[in-house]
Design a protein around this motif. Structure first.
Motif, PDB file in Angstrom:
ATOM      1  N   SER A 833       1.097  -1.208   0.471  1.00 29.60           N
ATOM      2  CA  SER A 833       0.284  -0.297   0.522  1.00 29.60           C
ATOM      3  C   SER A 833       0.900   1.214  -0.325  1.00 29.60           C
ATOM      4  N   VAL A 834       1.785   1.134   0.897  1.00 31.69           N
ATOM      5  CA  VAL A 834       2.767   2.327   0.581  1.00 31.69           C
ATOM      6  C   VAL A 834       3.144   2.768  -0.549  1.00 31.69           C
ATOM      7  N   SER A 835       3.648   1.832  -1.333  1.00 30.76           N
ATOM      8  CA  SER A 835       4.484   1.864  -2.505  1.00 30.76           C
ATOM      9  C   SER A 835       3.726   2.052  -3.859  1.00 30.76           C
ATOM     10  N   LYS A 836       2.363   1.304  -3.186  1.00 31.84           N
ATOM     11  CA  LYS A 836       1.092   2.537  -4.445  1.00 31.84           C
ATOM     12  C   LYS A 836       1.657   3.655  -4.529  1.00 31.84           C
ATOM     13  N   LYS A 837       1.200   3.816  -3.458  1.00 28.67           N
ATOM     14  CA  LYS A 837       1.142   6.131  -2.749  1.00 28.67           C
ATOM     15  C   LYS A 837       2.120   6.576  -3.275  1.00 28.67           C
ATOM     16  N   LEU A 838       3.647   6.006  -3.137  1.00 28.26           N
ATOM     17  CA  LEU A 838       4.681   6.231  -4.322  1.00 28.26           C
ATOM     18  C   LEU A 838       4.611   6.449  -5.434  1.00 28.26           C
ATOM     19  N   SER A 839       3.830   5.280  -5.927  1.00 31.10           N
ATOM     20  CA  SER A 839       4.475   5.240  -7.414  1.00 31.10           C
ATOM     21  C   SER A 839       3.691   6.320  -7.855  1.00 31.10           C
ATOM     22  N   ASN A 840       2.832   6.559  -7.533  1.00 31.37           N
ATOM     23  CA  ASN A 840       1.583   7.679  -8.127  1.00 31.37           C
ATOM     24  C   ASN A 840       2.584   8.934  -8.427  1.00 31.37           C
ATOM     25  N   GLU A 841       2.638   9.265  -9.262  1.00 29.16           N
ATOM     26  CA  GLU A 841       3.367  10.120 -10.035  1.00 29.16           C
ATOM     27  C   GLU A 841       2.356  11.562  -9.179  1.00 29.16           C
ATOM     28  N   ARG A 842       1.528  11.355  -8.843  1.00 35.15           N
ATOM     29  CA  ARG A 842       0.098  12.740  -8.242  1.00 35.15           C
ATOM     30  C   ARG A 842       0.201  13.085  -7.165  1.00 35.15           C
ATOM     31  N   PHE A 843       0.301  11.982  -6.665  1.00 36.88           N
ATOM     32  CA  PHE A 843       1.093  12.226  -5.018  1.00 36.88           C
ATOM     33  C   PHE A 843       2.271  12.513  -4.606  1.00 36.88           C
ATOM     34  N   VAL A 844       2.996  11.927  -5.364  1.00 35.48           N
ATOM     35  CA  VAL A 844       4.692  12.257  -5.458  1.00 35.48           C
ATOM     36  C   VAL A 844       4.753  14.435  -5.203  1.00 35.48           C
ATOM     37  N   ASN A 845       3.950  13.893  -6.041  1.00 32.46           N
ATOM     38  CA  ASN A 845       4.450  15.905  -6.855  1.00 32.46           C
ATOM     39  C   ASN A 845       3.202  16.572  -5.841  1.00 32.46           C
ATOM     40  N   ASN A 846       1.628  16.287  -5.790  1.00 39.11           N
ATOM     41  CA  ASN A 846       1.115  17.401  -5.726  1.00 39.11           C
ATOM     42  C   ASN A 846       1.575  17.357  -3.531  1.00 39.11           C
ATOM     43  N   ALA A 847       1.709  15.796  -2.606  1.00 37.89           N
ATOM     44  CA  ALA A 847       1.829  15.630  -1.602  1.00 37.89           C
ATOM     45  C   ALA A 847       2.957  16.534  -1.066  1.00 37.89           C
ATOM     46  N   PRO A 848       2.817  17.038  -0.079  1.00 39.44           N
ATOM     47  CA  PRO A 848       3.696  17.928   0.756  1.00 39.44           C
ATOM     48  C   PRO A 848       5.226  17.000   1.691  1.00 39.44           C
ATOM     49  N   GLU A 849       6.140  18.070   1.299  1.00 42.50           N
ATOM     50  CA  GLU A 849       7.195  17.407   1.034  1.00 42.50           C
ATOM     51  C   GLU A 849       6.966  15.996   2.429  1.00 42.50           C
ATOM     52  N   ASN A 850       7.276  16.703   3.147  1.00 39.64           N
ATOM     53  CA  ASN A 850       6.859  15.610   4.444  1.00 39.64           C
ATOM     54  C   ASN A 850       5.784  14.815   4.897  1.00 39.64           C
ATOM     55  N   VAL A 851       5.004  15.347   3.788  1.00 42.69           N
ATOM     56  CA  VAL A 851       3.790  13.474   3.814  1.00 42.69           C
ATOM     57  C   VAL A 851       4.959  12.457   3.041  1.00 42.69           C
ATOM     58  N   VAL A 852       5.436  12.836   1.969  1.00 43.73           N
ATOM     59  CA  VAL A 852       6.077  12.109   0.950  1.00 43.73           C
ATOM     60  C   VAL A 852       7.235  11.099   1.769  1.00 43.73           C
ATOM     61  N   SER A 853       7.882  12.291   2.690  1.00 46.58           N
ATOM     62  CA  SER A 853       9.388  11.705   3.326  1.00 46.58           C
ATOM     63  C   SER A 853       9.248  10.661   4.252  1.00 46.58           C
ATOM     64  N   ILE A 854       7.564  10.673   4.904  1.00 46.94           N
ATOM     65  CA  ILE A 854       7.139  10.261   6.011  1.00 46.94           C
ATOM     66  C   ILE A 854       7.120   8.573   5.238  1.00 46.94           C
ATOM     67  N   GLU A 855       6.183   8.745   4.238  1.00 50.35           N
ATOM     68  CA  GLU A 855       6.092   7.482   3.707  1.00 50.35           C
ATOM     69  C   GLU A 855       7.237   6.709   2.608  1.00 50.35           C
ATOM     70  N   ARG A 856       8.231   7.215   2.907  1.00 48.35           N
ATOM     71  CA  ARG A 856       9.513   6.550   2.119  1.00 48.35           C
ATOM     72  C   ARG A 856      10.372   6.288   3.292  1.00 48.35           C
ATOM     73  N   GLN A 857       9.885   6.265   4.527  1.00 49.09           N
ATOM     74  CA  GLN A 857      10.830   5.977   5.601  1.00 49.09           C
ATOM     75  C   GLN A 857      10.043   5.202   6.294  1.00 49.09           C
ATOM     76  N   LYS A 858       8.303   5.145   5.855  1.00 45.27           N
ATOM     77  CA  LYS A 858       7.086   4.081   6.117  1.00 45.27           C
ATOM     78  C   LYS A 858       7.798   2.721   5.703  1.00 45.27           C
ATOM     79  N   MET A 859       8.039   2.900   3.711  1.00 48.31           N
ATOM     80  CA  MET A 859       8.193   1.924   2.896  1.00 48.31           C
ATOM     81  C   MET A 859       9.604   0.789   3.758  1.00 48.31           C
ATOM     82  N   ALA A 860      10.928   2.419   3.770  1.00 52.02           N
ATOM     83  CA  ALA A 860      12.588   1.524   4.042  1.00 52.02           C
ATOM     84  C   ALA A 860      12.089   1.098   5.569  1.00 52.02           C
TER      85      ALA A 860
END
Length: 877
Positions: A833-860
């Motif tokens: 579910s996390v990687s699905k979010k991160l592979s969504n271009e619109r999410f990565v482009n539209n969501a605030p930076e900190n939200v994206v980085s939190i998702e990256r951390q969750k993935m790692a």
RNA sequence: GCGUCAUUAACUCAGUUGGUUCAGAGUGUUACCUUGACAGGGUAGAAGUCACUGGUUCGAAUCCAGUAUGACGCACCA
């Protein structure tokens, strides 16, 4: 010293209340500190303490005690109001028991009885508040009929009259036939009642024809002075210009036309009774109809009721039905639900009645009160949702009927010098009245004996709307030092049911007389309801006896219980279990204190690392909670502030810190840790004191001998420091390790006294600061670092770290595999579910930076964990 | 009739500009644990389609519209 294992509130509470009183800690005098002022919503003198009082006074006491600890000059002014209708009714009833009729007494004699009654019963509720722990400045106890309060009320009346805002008018008012007085619109409660719609035939004059009207009140036909039809109603064109004959009385009345009549409703013919219905009065004025009042002041029929004279309106209704039936003019009756106005105080059905009353023009007065609450935020309502209700009332406000046909209250300062309706003057004293009357009449020989004061008294709310000013004598002496110091007050805590009666009117009066708000924040509590969601009330008898509750659970227990589930403005479903929870909490901290007090302290042993780290962590948690509590208080989220305190003390202090610091059985504790624990306990007492004043003072005073100056009630709120977030996060991680050990012990029935080994495969780089604590709380003999998974051991994981507990024999490999597979499945799903979010271009482009980085951390994190799990799995297979 | 607010676990309620493993807390409940602070205790667990239906959005318990139910407020037609 031996300390009881159960905290006994009854042994403690009176003692400390007396102590606080003896040392005058509740008393406030102006000084150079910042003032913090609350005026109590004056309970009425007929009242006894009920759950609503308990709730809002507990909240006030919490706010006051906290302000005191914060170093402010806290002043809570208590008092009562005279409750004219309720009290007069009580006194009349008491006199009746003694065989005395009010009508046989003079006003002065009656008032003497009333004061006697007030002196005997009027203070009961204030005494009960003391049991609750209320830290009011009792030296300032005020009563709305104290001489200086009376003077303030009279002065205000005269002033408003002179400004042209008070007038005398002949109007349709709400008449309470039981209390025999008028009521303001706010004192009338509309209740749906099942009634009947009566269809009655009236003869048409000079013909055999009839017309049929429909009414809910057949007894009022004696007051009919017209029949009204809609001019466009074709059914009734033949009636135009005719006259009708009222049944029984045989009076001839005109048939008039007005499009006010609803063609759809009833029969389309409306009987008009201008003396007994607001709308009929309007019609009557428009069409110049006669006004016939058929009732006495107790709503029995007068001579217009003919042979029904003397009968009560409801009795008459029954009887007249029979007569109408027998004479064949009652066609039928239908069930009909209508809303009936009833008296807030006596519950009597209100009778609309025409009479001379005093009114206050509200239109201009409300303007600053609207601006301040709804536009500038000078006065703030909590919760905000009440602003809408407030707005609606304020913007549709009608003139306030301030006169009451009662003796108990301030007598209206209008003096009549003649029989004409306008032959009066308004003055603060009889002397002034004489002077004014001489001027008006030109009669210089006029004396006080020629003047007759208006018989009526003022509405009680006309006293209490001045309360925040008058308790400091600010109406008579606006320049006095106390008024300038304490006013405007800070917070007002009350129920939403008196938002209009009292709160709104205080705001109006405040701006009119001081140009300032009377208070800054209004905290509106919820209503206290029982488990069936019924409002708790005396009449339903569903309110528990407040003093019995205090006896059973202690005042602290009741206070904590009430506050735990009372979010601002939301109704509170009261359940005694809440008080029990409160009592349990008080007992918990009591026993924590017992434990600490029971430790032997040694100056020769060194502080263990675990204690040192544990204290560092606790202090960080404490600071963090302090910020949370502050935030909750700033938003009047009292129950959240309490819950934060509750969890800090129960979970963090008792369950974690004390377990960490606890020495082995019958071993002494080092001095450093002991002192630090005492300090932590004292800080806990400081923040808990507003909620549970008695128990905290008791513990505080038992920890050490204290001088009165060192009493907890006047101590200081802990200072806010910097929060070490890292230490909290690290501890949180360690606590998960402890929890993992406990789970395994539990599932494998490994007793706590059996020591275990713990091996870690560290992938996480977790802090080892709390390893000593993990060892102590897990009863671990050794924490060993391993490179690879251990064979023949139980395992658990925290993040990507793997922990192994070797256990001779009894390792069920299959169960272990199943457990790991399940964890793996969950983590993979999560990763997906996390990687699905991160592979969504619109999410990565539209969501605030900190939200994206939190998702990256969750993935790692998830990836690392999966790797560890898979390794473990393959090693098992 | 008009308006406001609510609807989240068995119960009472949080959820603060839409974004952490966000679905939470307390109570209750289940299992186990009592010589040593507290059984008014401890440890571990179970438990929810966030009222319903649509919509907006990369993303909705959260925003919008409608529906249902409930509470409160205001006005009422006899």
């Amino acid at each position: 010293m031996s300390i009881a294992s159960k905290y006994d509130a009854s042994q403690v509470e009176d003692k400390w209340y007396r102590y606080w009183m003896e040392h005058n800690f509740f008393h406030s005098t102006p000084d150079n500190r910042e003032p913090y002022t609350i005026v109590i919503p004056p309970p009425n003198v007929t009242g006894v303490l009920h759950m609503g009082h308990m709730l809002n006074n507990t909240i006030q006491d919490v706010l006051i005690r906290r302000a005191r600890l914060l170093g402010k000059n806290a002043c809570w002014v208590p008092g009562t109001d005279h409750a004219s209708i309720a009290t007069e009714a009580k006194v009349v009833a008491k006199l009746a028991d003694q065989g005395i009729k009010k009508s046989d007494l003079t006003r002065e004699e009656f008032l003497k009885h009333a004061y006697e009654w007030k002196d005997e019963y009027g203070g009961v509720i204030l005494e009960q508040l003391k049991k609750l722990g209320a830290s009011c400045d009792w030296d300032r106890t005020a009563f709305t009929m104290d001489p200086h309060m009376n003077e303030s009320v009279i002065k205000t009346f005269v002033d408003l009259y002179n400004k042209g805002l008070i007038y005398r008018g002949y109007r349709m008012v709400n008449w309470d036939p039981e209390a025999k007085t008028t009521l303001s619109d706010e004192e009338v409660i509309h209740i749906e009642k099942q009634g009947l719609l009566y269809y009655i035939n009236y003869k048409i004059e000079g013909s055999e024809d009839t017309l049929t009207i429909a009414t809910t009140r057949p007894e009022t036909i004696f007051g009919d002075t017209a029949i009204c039809i809609n001019p466009n109603d074709e059914r009734f064109t033949h009636l135009k210009g005719k006259k009708a004959i009222v049944p029984i009385s045989g009076r001839v009345i005109p048939i008039i036309e007005d499009d006010y009549v609803d063609v759809e409703f009833g029969t389309g013919c409306l009987k008009v009774t201008p003396a007994h219905d607001e709308n009929d009065k309007v019609l009557g004025d428009k069409h110049n109809l006669e006004v016939i009042d058929i009732f006495n002041e107790d709503a029995s029929l007068n001579s217009f009721g003919l042979h029904y004279e003397g009968q009560d309106r409801f009795e008459c209704r029954k009887n007249i039905k029979t007569e109408l039936e027998e004479s064949g003019v009652l066609i039928k009756t239908e069930n009909h639900i209508n809303k009936v106005g009833t008296s807030e105080r006596t519950k009597a059905v209100i009778e609309p009645r025409l009479s001379d009353q005093w009114f206050l023009k509200m239109e201009d007065l409300v303007k600053p009160a609207i601006t301040s609450v709804l536009e500038t935020g000078d006065v703030k309502l909590f919760p905000k949702k009440f602003e809408n209700t407030y707005r609606h009332w304020m913007e549709n406000i009608r003139d306030w009927n301030i006169s009451r046909q009662l003796w108990w209250g301030q007598q209206i300062p209008a003096y009549y010098f003649g029989d004409g309706k306008e032959d009066f003057v308004v003055a603060e004293t009889i002397e002034d009245a004489v002077t004014l009357s001489r001027k008006r009449t030109g009669n210089e020989t006029l004396t006080a004996a020629d003047l007759r004061q208006d018989e009526d008294a003022l509405d009680t709310w006309f006293s209490s709307w001045l309360w925040p000013m008058s308790v400091f004598d600010g109406v008579r002496n606006p320049e006095n030092e106390e008024f300038k110091y304490y006013y405007p007050t800070n917070d007002l805590v009350t129920g939403p049911d008196i938002l209009f009666f009292w709160v709104a009117r205080m705001i109006i009066a405040g701006y009119e007389y001081t140009d300032k708000r009377p208070f800054e924040n209004v905290y509106l509590t919820g209503l206290v309801r029982d488990k069936q969601r019924r409002k708790m009330s005396k009449s339903l008898g569903n309110s528990p006896d407040a003093l019995k509750l205090i006896e059973a659970y202690g005042a602290d227990g009741v206070r904590v219980g009430l506050l735990l589930s009372s979010a601002a403005g939301n109704d509170l479903m009261f359940d005694e279990d809440l008080c029990n929870q409160g009592k349990g909490f008080v007992n918990k901290i009591w026993n924590a204190f017992r434990l600490i007090k029971g430790w032997d302290v040694s100056d020769t042993i060194k502080q263990p690392e675990s204690s040192k780290k544990g204290l560092e962590w606790y202090n960080a948690r404490f600071q963090q909670t302090l910020i949370e509590i502050e935030d909750h208080f700033s938003k009047y989220r009292i129950s959240d502030a309490l819950m934060a305190t509750y969890k800090l003390i129960w979970d963090d202090f008792c369950s974690w810190l004390l377990e960490i610091a606890k020495p082995a059985y019958q071993q002494p504790m080092d001095r450093t840790t002991y002192n630090a624990i005492i300090e932590a306990l004292e800080n806990n007492l400081r923040i808990l004191h507003p909620f549970a004043p008695f128990a905290t003072e008791e513990i505080w005073q038992t920890i050490a001998d204290r001088t009165p100056e060192e009493a907890l009630i006047i101590n200081r709120w802990p200072e806010q420091g910097v929060v070490n977030a890292q230490i909290i996060a690290d501890f949180d991680y360690a606590s998960q390790v402890v929890s993992g050990i406990r789970t395994i012990r539990k599932s494998k029935n490994i007793a706590f006294k059996d020591q275990i080994e713990l091996h870690v495969v560290s992938n996480e780089n977790a802090s080892s600061d709390f390893d000593t604590i993990i060892a102590k709380l897990g009863n671990v003999s050794e924490i060993a670092f391993a490179k690879a998974p251990l064979e023949g051991a139980l395992s658990f994981r925290v993040k990507s770290n793997e922990y192994f507990i070797p256990l001779a024999g009894a390792i069920d490999v299959e169960a272990e595999v199943a457990k790991i597979e399940e964890e793996l499945k969950y983590t993979k799903g999560f990763l997906m579910s996390v990687s699905k979010k991160l592979s969504n271009e619109r999410f990565v482009n539209n969501a605030p930076e900190n939200v994206v980085s939190i998702e990256r951390q969750k993935m790692a994190d998830a990836e690392a964990k999966i790797e560890a799990l898979e390794k473990r799995l393959s090693s098992l297979k």
